[in-house]
Design an enzyme around this catalytic site. Structure first.
Site, PDB file in Angstrom:
ATOM      1  N   ASP A 128       1.089   5.060  -0.319  1.00  0.00           N
ATOM      2  CA  ASP A 128       0.291   6.437  -0.130  1.00  0.00           C
ATOM      3  C   ASP A 128       1.089   7.565  -1.031  1.00  0.00           C
ATOM      4  O   ASP A 128       2.224   7.509  -1.078  1.00  0.00           O
ATOM      5  CB  ASP A 128       0.562   6.821   1.201  1.00  0.00           C
ATOM      6  CG  ASP A 128      -0.400   6.107   2.254  1.00  0.00           C
ATOM      7  OD1 ASP A 128      -1.806   6.221   1.915  1.00  0.00           O
ATOM      8  OD2 ASP A 128       0.078   5.744   3.078  1.00  0.00           O
TER       9      ASP A 128
ATOM     10  N   HIS B 223      -6.134   9.938  -0.589  1.00  0.00           N
ATOM     11  CA  HIS B 223      -6.837   9.854   0.787  1.00  0.00           C
ATOM     12  C   HIS B 223      -5.990  10.170   1.873  1.00  0.00           C
ATOM     13  O   HIS B 223      -6.692  10.450   2.925  1.00  0.00           O
ATOM     14  CB  HIS B 223      -7.228   8.375   1.276  1.00  0.00           C
ATOM     15  CG  HIS B 223      -6.439   7.222   1.358  1.00  0.00           C
ATOM     16  ND1 HIS B 223      -5.955   6.726   0.216  1.00  0.00           N
ATOM     17  CD2 HIS B 223      -5.558   6.847   2.409  1.00  0.00           C
ATOM     18  CE1 HIS B 223      -5.068   5.752   0.455  1.00  0.00           C
ATOM     19  NE2 HIS B 223      -4.702   5.934   1.825  1.00  0.00           N
TER      20      HIS B 223
ATOM     21  N   HIS C  82       0.659  -1.204   0.054  1.00  0.00           N
ATOM     22  CA  HIS C  82      -0.109   0.072  -0.112  1.00  0.00           C
ATOM     23  C   HIS C  82       0.782   1.221   0.016  1.00  0.00           C
ATOM     24  O   HIS C  82       1.478   1.529   0.955  1.00  0.00           O
ATOM     25  CB  HIS C  82      -0.809  -0.147   1.214  1.00  0.00           C
ATOM     26  CG  HIS C  82      -1.645   1.246   1.308  1.00  0.00           C
ATOM     27  ND1 HIS C  82      -2.543   1.643   0.457  1.00  0.00           N
ATOM     28  CD2 HIS C  82      -1.760   2.411   2.322  1.00  0.00           C
ATOM     29  CE1 HIS C  82      -3.053   2.825   0.613  1.00  0.00           C
ATOM     30  NE2 HIS C  82      -2.751   3.192   1.936  1.00  0.00           N
TER      31      HIS C  82
ATOM     32  N   ASP D 264      -7.572   1.482   2.428  1.00  0.00           N
ATOM     33  CA  ASP D 264      -7.128   2.582   3.466  1.00  0.00           C
ATOM     34  C   ASP D 264      -8.168   3.638   3.690  1.00  0.00           C
ATOM     35  O   ASP D 264      -8.233   4.068   4.689  1.00  0.00           O
ATOM     36  CB  ASP D 264      -5.852   3.201   3.256  1.00  0.00           C
ATOM     37  CG  ASP D 264      -5.147   3.634   4.380  1.00  0.00           C
ATOM     38  OD1 ASP D 264      -5.715   3.350   5.705  1.00  0.00           O
ATOM     39  OD2 ASP D 264      -4.221   4.426   4.283  1.00  0.00           O
TER      40      ASP D 264
END
Length: 983
Positions: free
Chosen positions: A52, A424, A50, A174
């Site tokens: 970001d 996000h 994951h 997430d």
């Protein structure tokens, strides 16, 4: 028949160039899925990372692995390592999500590496999931920006890998709550399923008991099922591996030590623990297939650690099958897992609401980020408007738009900046401060590239190559050209498909001006003294003494020109404060003020003869500092946790400082404190009341963090119900202390009732509806009957322990706290008429006219007005997208902007003729695509699902009457690739 032939030839042409060949041996997609065992519990291990697109570090820092003292993370090394490890065993799988990072990495690779990666993709061993430029936030993003960022990522994957690069599954592991409109968008883009990680702790507990962790989400009340139906699954461990099975270099779990001659042999222990975990997880799901996410944040920099241990895990667990074990472990992907669920042919529970608000414990509601970083949220929204203008003018101005008299311009830089901003931890406001600056810098850089394109395009369309300036600080009444020039022209570009009337306020130093439109007709104008609330944010910037106020009217998808000349070069006269200020009114509305308090007291719609009691004031919640006896949870970037349910009023009275009554505008300036002020405005000819609020710097010398709200109190009998939009589109009903899905145990009476709004919220009863349209995403609630409160600003002193590691205390330009300014538009209507007002009002707030200025008088041959449309679009139709696709084709999206049954006038099918849309483009061919523009519509073939609660659509969908005539049903978006020729 001719149209059919043209369209058919166009389709053949584009099929040749739209998708790259996937190779003779391509077995990607569902065909590449590994075999499973129908008589066993199949455990699908999904290796993933994951990544970001900015959070604790900037996008660049994350990609290169810089500033590892903040967080050890380097995306380029992750991809390097994973590609190397995938080649060592054809059974291994990996999924990748964030196209913004993969795009960077791909551009730096050699042809040999690209060939290897392409083969891995073609064999389904490397699979792209989700596929957007980022994994977007779901609470604070507008649907148009979400569609754009998804399209950007999906197009890169399609151009690079063809059909094998097309994601089948949406993956939002997430984001902090999940919007129904996002699910609708994913369904319309052709996704077969959706998996996420975060779910309210009470909802999750109930779903685990009832085995409803997987469901069919019916994501629209207007679209005919299954158009917006999306299979949705809640992942069991968020997006982390089961406890004890993390083998990344960042983890401390024991590796599998499988040499019995060496110390600490642990195969039997780990295998038994894994079997226990598998059976425990399976108890909460309906089939004999379960999914395990093997990875987490920025993992797999050394992919060998993961794969070596997973290889052993699969080997030793499956070896027990010979001894009667019924567990089968395999490398897999979310799409392969989804396929097995579909093949099970079960009946799934139906979900029709959304997943807001999200709480991970009794006092830990993630509802603060709905408002966090209000200035960044506004900047992102304005940047979206500018991007749409940039895209449109690139099409309308032709090739010279990107290479013209003002240099080389492009829209791609802005598209990528906006794509990153949807992440996000970007527009959500949950990043570190230096990362927030970086997001803003990227948007500014993107606009700088677009500015050149816009100048070139307007030069082509108008015939004038005179220098053109854009005033970025009009919101604080600063524009050097208008402040100093004796005569100038203003170009107003309207990105909407209908004529708009818009109030303009230009900073000036004269007391009298002459304003004429493109036909030389005089326009009513007035110079008003600059308000004290403007001084609150200007702080020694600009020197304008007044503001020139007048109404502009711009044609659909086009521009008009106004010429402004100074008649009196003297300071504007001071506004006088009347002894008593009782009301202001225009043709449509009347607003009363209380003689004693100076606050609003009532609002009247003069057209419908409606009056409601309306008071409005500003308050602040004392942000929890973690000393609450029930919990140590503090308010922070994510969490909203007030110490008390009763907010502090900033001032019980408002000092009325100035009152302006003119033929163009009536306004009252209210002063609540040195850090809170407001201007109440009624523009002539407008049916909405404007509240322009200014908040900040929020004081913290008292040691208290503050979460600032404005509250509207009315006599509307709302009975604990209120309504909020989902990503700016469909509206959902909310109810205080209630969830449609489960019996809520409310533990936070304020934060637990907050919901995100992107463009509007309202309360109503049988007779009255008060709708508030916002200029950015914010948090809102209705705590009391007849009230609606909106959080405007937050300044906090403590971190909320969710990873960001610093308090949300934005320093602002002068390092004493951020000053935020914004607008709320209020509309009072009967409920059945409300949508006819708030739909166009909200759309106009999202896509605002772009103003540009030229000194002096336009030359005689300058074209002062232009429309890119042959005629205005029908009121129900919105031109969502007009963007250059390649040299001879453009991408358009047409949207029906009304829900079914919300408008007696506009909630009906409406038809548009594609050949009669544009004034400067001849449409030669049209082919319909998926919403994400990565599939031909006729090729979309989604998995079908069974649900126990079948429901009939609200209305039957109308069909297209001819190949060129496109019919839009309520809430429908249709996407077309047009082959065009400039006229």
């Amino acid at each position: 028949m001719a149209a059919l032939c043209i369209s058919f030839l166009f389709l053949l042409l584009f099929c040749l160039v739209f998708s790259l060949p996937t190779g003779r041996n391509s077995i990607c997609g569902y065909k590449s899925c590994p075999a499973t065992n129908p008589s066993m519990l199949n455990v699908h291990l999904v290796p993933h990372t994951h990544d970001d697109v900015g959070w604790l570090k900037t996008v660049d820092q994350y990609y290169y692995g810089d500033r590892n003292y903040i967080q050890h993370a380097g995306v380029q090394y992750i991809l390097d390592s994973v590609i190397d490890q995938l080649q060592k065993d054809p059974a291994r799988r990996f999924i990748y999500v964030e196209t913004a990072f993969f795009y960077r990495w791909w551009r730096q690779q050699s042809q040999d590496t690209r060939r290897i990666v392409t083969q891995l993709v073609n064999e389904g061993r490397l699979e792209f999931i989700n596929g957007g430029w980022c994994m977007s936030d779901e609470a604070t993003t507008h649907y148009s920006a979400v569609i754009d960022q998804m399209t950007l990522g999906l197009r890169f994957l399609n151009d690079t890998f063809g059909e094998c690069g097309r994601p089948r599954v949406a993956w939002h592991i997430d984001p902090f709550g999940h919007a129904r409109e996002h699910a609708s968008i994913f369904a319309q883009m052709g996704y077969d399923g959706f998996f996420f990680g975060r779910l309210d702790y009470q909802d999750k507990a109930r779903r685990m008991k009832t085995k409803e962790m997987e469901m069919l989400w019916r994501a629209s009340e207007s679209l005919t099922p299954p158009l917006a139906d999306l299979f949705t699954g809640v992942l069991p461990n968020g997006y982390n591996p089961p406890e004890g099975f993390c083998w990344d270099q960042s983890c401390n779990d024991a590796p599998i030590r499988d040499d019995p001659d060496l110390e600490d042999y642990n195969v039997d222990e780990i295998v038994q623990r894994f079997l226990n975990v598998s059976y425990n997880q399976a108890a909460f799901y309906k089939t004999n297939h379960i999914i395990m996410t093997m990875g987490s944040d920025f993992q797999y920099e050394n992919a060998n650690l993961w794969y070596k241990n997973m290889d052993k895990l699969i080997k030793y667990v499956n070896a027990l099958q010979a001894k009667g074990s019924k567990v089968n472990v395999l490398y897999s992907t979310p799409s392969c897992y989804l396929q097995e669920l579909n093949l099970a042919n079960l009946t799934w529970p139906l979900k029709t609401d959304d997943f807001f608000p999200y709480a991970d414990d009794a006092h830990d509601f993630w509802t603060g980020y709905f408002t966090s970083r209000p200035a960044l949220k506004l900047y992102e929204r304005l940047s979206n408007s500018r991007l749409q203008t940039c895209n449109q003018l690139e099409v309308l101005g032709g090739p010279k738009s990107t290479s013209g008299p003002f240099g080389e311009g492009d829209s791609d830089t802005m598209k990528r900046a906006m794509g990153v901003a949807q992440h996000h931890d970007a527009v959500s406001g949950t990043e570190k401060q230096h990362v927030a600056y970086d997001y803003a810098r990227r948007l500014a850089t993107g606009w700088a590239h677009c500015e050149v394109l816009v100048r070139n395009s307007l030069a082509v369309l108008s015939g004038s190559e005179s220098p053109r300036v854009f005033c970025e600080n009009l919101n604080i009444s600063v524009c050097p050209l208008t402040e100093s020039s004796q005569k100038f022209s203003m170009n107003v570009y309207n990105p909407l498909g209908r004529t708009v009337s818009w109030p303009v306020r230009l900073p000036v130093n004269g007391s009298l001006y002459n304003v004429t439109d493109s036909n030389g007709k005089a326009v009513d104008s007035q110079v008003v003294l600059r308000s004290k609330s403007t001084q609150q944010v200007r702080r020694n910037r600009g020197y304008a003494k007044g503001e020139l106020v007048f109404q502009v009217e711009a044609p659909p998808l086009g521009y008009t020109t106004y010429i402004i000349s100074m008649l009196k070069d003297e300071p504007p006269a001071s506004s006088t404060k009347p002894t008593v200020t009782r009301s202001i009114q225009n043709k449509f509305l009347k607003v009363n003020f209380d003689d004693t308090t100076g606050l609003l007291s009532s609002l009247t719609n003069l057209e419908t003869n409606q009056t409601i009691r309306l008071t409005q004031n500003f308050y602040w919640y004392n942000a929890s500092a973690g000393n609450n006896k029930e919990s140590h949870q503090t308010s922070g970037a994510y969490i909203f946790r007030p110490n008390s349910s009763d907010p502090f009023v900033i001032n019980k009275t408002a000092e009325i400082q100035t009152v302006t009554v003119s033929s163009t505008v009536q306004e009252v300036t209210q002063w609540f404190s040195p850090w809170v002020s407001q201007v109440v405005r009624l523009y002539e000819g407008h049916r909405e009341l404007e509240l322009e609020w200014t908040v900040g710097p929020v004081p913290i010398a008292d040691g208290l963090g503050k979460e600032v709200i404005t509250r509207l109190d009315t006599d509307i009998e709302s009975s604990d119900y209120f309504y909020t939009d989902s990503n700016g589109r469909e509206v959902l009903e909310r109810r205080k202390d209630y969830r449609p899905t489960w019996d809520l145990k409310q533990t936070e009476p304020i934060a637990g009732n907050y919901y995100p709004i992107n463009s509007r919220a309202y309360i109503k009863d049988d007779k009255h509806q008060l709708t508030v349209v916002t200029d950015r995403s914010q948090g809102a609630s209705s705590i009391y009957n007849g009230s609606l409160e909106i959080m405007l600003h937050r300044r906090l002193l403590y971190d909320d322990f969710r990873g960001v590691g610093e308090p949300l205390s934005e320093p602002g330009e002068f390092f004493d706290g951020l000053v935020a300014r914004g607008r709320l538009l209020l509309a009072l209507t009967p409920p059945k008429m409300a949508a006819d007002v708030h739909r166009p009002l909200a759309q106009g707030m999202v896509l605002q006219p772009l103003l540009s200025f030229q000194d002096g008088t336009p030359l005689a041959n300058t074209k002062l007005e232009f429309s890119g449309l042959q005629a205005a679009l029908p009121p129900a139709v919105h031109l969502l997208t007009l963007s250059q696709w390649d040299k001879d084709s453009v991408l358009i999206r047409l949207e029906h902007q009304y829900q079914a049954k919300e408008s007696e006038t506009h909630s009906q099918p409406v038809t548009v003729n594609l050949q009669k849309l544009f004034s400067t483009l001849e449409v030669l061919g049209a082919s319909e695509m998926s919403l994400g523009a990565n599939q031909w519509k006729e090729d979309m073939n989604r998995l079908q699902w069974n649900t126990a609660k079948a429901s009939l659509p609200l209305s039957l969908s109308a069909k297209d009457p001819s190949p060129w005539e496109v019919t839009l049903n309520p809430m429908e978006i249709r996407t077309f690739l047009l082959r065009v020729r400039q006229l």
